[in-house]
Design an enzyme around this catalytic site. Structure first.
Site, mmCIF file in Angstrom:
data_model
loop_
_atom_site.group_PDB
_atom_site.id
_atom_site.type_symbol
_atom_site.label_atom_id
_atom_site.label_comp_id
_atom_site.label_asym_id
_atom_site.label_seq_id
_atom_site.Cartn_x
_atom_site.Cartn_y
_atom_site.Cartn_z
ATOM 1 N N ILE A 161 -50.859 5.174 4.700
ATOM 2 C CA ILE A 161 -52.235 5.834 5.036
ATOM 3 C C ILE A 161 -53.295 4.742 5.097
ATOM 4 C CG2 ILE A 161 -54.005 7.214 3.710
ATOM 5 C CD1 ILE A 161 -51.849 8.722 2.455
ATOM 6 N N MET A 162 -53.980 4.897 6.394
ATOM 7 C CA MET A 162 -54.966 4.038 6.775
ATOM 8 C C MET A 162 -56.277 4.660 7.359
ATOM 9 S SD MET A 162 -53.994 0.892 6.737
ATOM 10 C CE MET A 162 -54.748 -0.186 7.984
ATOM 11 N N GLY A 181 -52.960 2.331 -1.404
ATOM 12 C CA GLY A 181 -52.629 1.165 -1.738
ATOM 13 C C GLY A 181 -53.575 0.119 -0.961
ATOM 14 N N ARG A 182 -52.819 -0.315 0.170
ATOM 15 C CA ARG A 182 -53.497 -1.516 1.116
ATOM 16 C C ARG A 182 -54.973 -0.886 1.470
ATOM 17 N NH1 ARG A 182 -48.304 -1.392 2.435
ATOM 18 N NH2 ARG A 182 -46.887 -3.330 2.098
ATOM 19 N N ASP A 195 -47.564 8.762 -0.826
ATOM 20 C CA ASP A 195 -48.165 7.497 -0.071
ATOM 21 C C ASP A 195 -47.180 6.787 0.788
ATOM 22 O OD1 ASP A 195 -46.334 5.543 -1.402
ATOM 23 O OD2 ASP A 195 -47.572 5.225 -3.218
ATOM 24 N N ARG A 221 -42.280 -1.941 0.628
ATOM 25 C CA ARG A 221 -42.078 -3.398 0.191
ATOM 26 C C ARG A 221 -40.983 -3.375 -0.742
ATOM 27 N NH1 ARG A 221 -47.022 -5.616 -0.614
ATOM 28 N NH2 ARG A 221 -46.965 -6.824 -2.512
ATOM 29 N N ARG A 258 -39.690 -10.061 0.373
ATOM 30 C CA ARG A 258 -40.956 -9.989 0.869
ATOM 31 C C ARG A 258 -40.786 -11.330 1.713
ATOM 32 N NH1 ARG A 258 -43.385 -7.144 -3.670
ATOM 33 N NH2 ARG A 258 -42.310 -5.396 -3.844
ATOM 34 N N HIS A 286 -43.191 2.658 -1.375
ATOM 35 C CA HIS A 286 -43.609 1.778 -2.101
ATOM 36 C C HIS A 286 -44.386 0.853 -1.081
ATOM 37 C CE1 HIS A 286 -43.075 -0.585 -6.263
ATOM 38 N NE2 HIS A 286 -43.725 -1.448 -5.383
ATOM 39 N N SER A 334 -51.323 -0.847 -12.688
ATOM 40 C CA SER A 334 -49.860 -1.104 -12.598
ATOM 41 C C SER A 334 -49.610 -1.848 -13.897
ATOM 42 C CB SER A 334 -49.623 -2.156 -11.391
ATOM 43 O OG SER A 334 -48.651 -2.729 -11.519
HETATM 44 C C1 LIG Z 1 -50.074 -5.811 -3.100
HETATM 45 C C2 LIG Z 1 -49.167 -4.314 -3.571
HETATM 46 C C3 LIG Z 1 -48.794 -4.381 -5.094
HETATM 47 C C4 LIG Z 1 -48.177 -3.071 -5.464
HETATM 48 N N1 LIG Z 1 -47.733 -3.314 -6.768
HETATM 49 C C5 LIG Z 1 -47.092 -2.119 -6.910
HETATM 50 C C6 LIG Z 1 -46.877 -1.831 -8.596
HETATM 51 O O1 LIG Z 1 -46.936 -2.815 -9.187
HETATM 52 N N2 LIG Z 1 -46.280 -0.908 -9.058
HETATM 53 C C7 LIG Z 1 -46.079 0.284 -7.980
HETATM 54 O O2 LIG Z 1 -45.409 1.084 -8.590
HETATM 55 N N3 LIG Z 1 -46.295 0.174 -6.939
HETATM 56 C C8 LIG Z 1 -46.782 -1.036 -6.407
HETATM 57 N N4 LIG Z 1 -47.233 -1.039 -5.138
HETATM 58 C C9 LIG Z 1 -47.017 0.152 -4.171
HETATM 59 C C10 LIG Z 1 -48.548 1.064 -4.200
HETATM 60 O O3 LIG Z 1 -48.563 1.863 -5.584
HETATM 61 C C11 LIG Z 1 -48.130 2.279 -3.203
HETATM 62 O O4 LIG Z 1 -47.052 3.015 -3.340
HETATM 63 C C12 LIG Z 1 -48.003 1.614 -1.629
HETATM 64 O O5 LIG Z 1 -49.127 0.389 -1.503
HETATM 65 C C13 LIG Z 1 -48.752 2.684 -0.779
HETATM 66 O O6 LIG Z 1 -48.708 2.188 0.559
HETATM 67 P P1 LIG Z 1 -50.083 1.811 1.464
HETATM 68 O O7 LIG Z 1 -50.049 0.326 0.836
HETATM 69 O O8 LIG Z 1 -49.503 1.868 2.885
HETATM 70 O O9 LIG Z 1 -51.031 2.953 1.056
HETATM 71 C C14 LIG Z 1 -47.902 -2.247 -4.481
HETATM 72 C C15 LIG Z 1 -48.363 -2.393 -3.112
HETATM 73 C C16 LIG Z 1 -49.195 -3.310 -2.711
HETATM 74 C C17 LIG Z 1 -49.448 -3.260 -1.454
#
Ligand SMILES: Cc1cc2nc3c(=O)[nH]c(=O)nc-3n(C[C@H](O)[C@H](O)[C@H](O)COP(=O)(O)O)c2cc1C
Length: 415
Positions: free
Chosen positions: A334-335, A354-355, A331, A303, A195, A300, A136
């Site tokens: 997805i778990m 991501g998570r 995305d 978020r 958030r 995202h 990122s």
């Molecule tokens: C803690 C955290 C920080 C994230 N930071 C970014 C970021 O800096 N840039 C971005 O494009 N997406 C960011 N995302 C989104 C992730 O790239 C992704 O789209 C998302 O986590 C997918 O969902 P999931 O967590 O359910 O897998 C972030 C997600 C999380 C959980």
């Protein structure tokens, strides 16, 4: 009448299988995790509340994230029969390159907050598994250090276009010079989502020692030892002025970015250009007309906009409209490996986690990320075998029914 006898000691001994307890506590802890939810529980125990909630939480009422996860649970699979699945091939190609598994690591900001190994653990685990790692703009490890941690597999760079364009463009040049092959241009962040957990926790960057955080630290001493004895936690590419991640996003991001920025970035980036955060069919078409190399259907991880479209529900129509011209990845939510398989069956070429990765990181650093990837890979393989498909290309919409719990009113205007 059942015939009974006295138990013989030799038969009882045969049944006893005491394992020598492993002294490696981390290994034991991680091996006890059979699912990503198990890793999440371990992560929650070991990570201060503010850092855990920053990761686990989403925006506003967290409806987008709950719905996205529910949509994956509401999948009904339709297996084939009598196919040879003694071996299955999980490899695929995405954005012009290979991946050993049909998922990669999503870009996440402030990753060393969750556990001090941060992006180095993610990039190393991705390299070992032969899958792409995305760094990122808000990362806590430099572009060059990520390249060094993952020299063999692919690295992608996620771009936020900032008010100070020269910062963003400088990062694009550095990523190209370090051999990153794909740029993910995130477009769902004109302002930060609310958030609420961060605000309620008084979460700030850098983390502050208050009476509450000190109390919270007592049962989590290792996180604090890591935090206090390893290099300072800071953004690798930005300077922070303090405040929440939301405040930082709002001060750094430019809410006026437009398709003109896309054209400028296309001009300067030599690799594959992918737009992340697409949420309508019309925008997918528009971007395809602009010649992007891929799109990522994503809200995202819930978020940003709450009550956003569920990416998994958007997928079939987007693939039908643009899938022949561009790679469509997905995305959010997805778990489980079955979520990945269902996405591929509905036409996605690839998925990002991501998570799921961050829970592994918080549960055990690099070994925890390896464990998260292994759990998902195992689930992908088992689901494919049970569906009786031997390669990802064989997955098709006939393997999945998306059961609907929420459906639009009949008079909804299509966008
Ligand atoms: C803690 C955290 C920080 C994230 N930071 C970014 C970021 O800096 N840039 C971005 O494009 N997406 C960011 N995302 C989104 C992730 O790239 C992704 O789209 C998302 O986590 C997918 O969902 P999931 O967590 O359910 O897998 C972030 C997600 C999380 C959980």
């Amino acid at each position: 009448m059942v015939e009974r006898q006295m138990p013989r000691p030799s038969e009882i001994f045969e049944l006893l299988h005491f394992k020598r307890p492993s002294l490696d506590l981390k290994k034991r802890r991680l091996e006890s995790a059979l699912t990503i939810e198990d890793l999440r529980r371990i992560a929650k125990r070991r990570t201060p509340a503010a850092a855990f909630d920053y990761t686990d939480g989403a925006a506003e009422g967290e409806i987008s994230l709950r719905r996205a996860r529910q949509a994956f649970k509401d999948v009904e699979f339709h297996p084939a029969i009598l196919r040879d699945v003694s071996t299955v091939d999980t490899s695929t190609t995405i954005f012009g390159g290979p991946s050993a598994l049909p998922f990669g690591i999503a870009p996440t900001g402030f990753t060393r907050l969750m556990q001090t190994e941060g992006e180095i653990a993610g990039a190393g685990a991705a390299g070992a598994a032969g899958i792409p790692f995305a760094l990122s703009t808000l990362g806590t490890t430099s572009i060059e250090d990520v390249a060094a941690a993952n020299p063999k597999s692919r690295n992608w760079f996620q771009l936020y276009v900032m008010r100070k364009r020269e910062i963003s463009y400088g990062l694009v040049e550095r990523a190209a010079a370090a051999g990153f092959d794909t740029l993910l241009f995130t477009v769902d962040t004109p302002v930060a989502g609310a958030r609420l957990r961060d605000s309620r926790n008084g979460f700030s960057i850098p983390p502050q020692l208050t009476a509450r955080t000190i109390l919270d630290a007592v049962p989590r001493p290792w996180w604090w030892v890591d935090f206090l004895t390893t290099p300072k936690l800071e953004f690798a590419s930005l300077s922070s002025t303090g405040g929440t991640v939301g405040e930082l996003l709002d001060s750094a991001m430019d809410p006026s970015i437009s398709f003109e920025d896309l054209a400028v970035i296309r001009e300067m980036w030599p690799g594959k250009l992918v737009v992340k955060g697409v949420q309508t069919v019309a925008d997918a078409q528009h971007l395809t007309d602009h010649g992007v190399d891929g799109i990522i259907l994503s809200n995202h991880g819930g978020r940003q906009l709450d009550r956003a479209p569920i990416p998994f529900h958007l997928l079939p129509e987007v693939v039908r409209e643009v899938g022949h011209h561009t790679d469509v990845a997905i995305d959010t939510g997805i778990m489980h490996g079955a979520d990945v398989v269902a996405s591929l069956a509905m036409g996605a070429r690839f998925t990002l986690i991501g998570r799921a990765y961050l829970y592994g990181l918080m549960a055990g650093g690099r070994a925890g990320v390896d464990r998260a990837v292994a759990i998902l890979a195992d689930q992908v393989v088992r689901t494919m075998k049970l569906l009786q498909v031997a390669s990802v290309d064989e997955l098709e919409p006939a393997h999945v029914t998306q059961l609907t719990r929420l459906r639009p009113r009949a008079d909804r205007v299509q966008v």
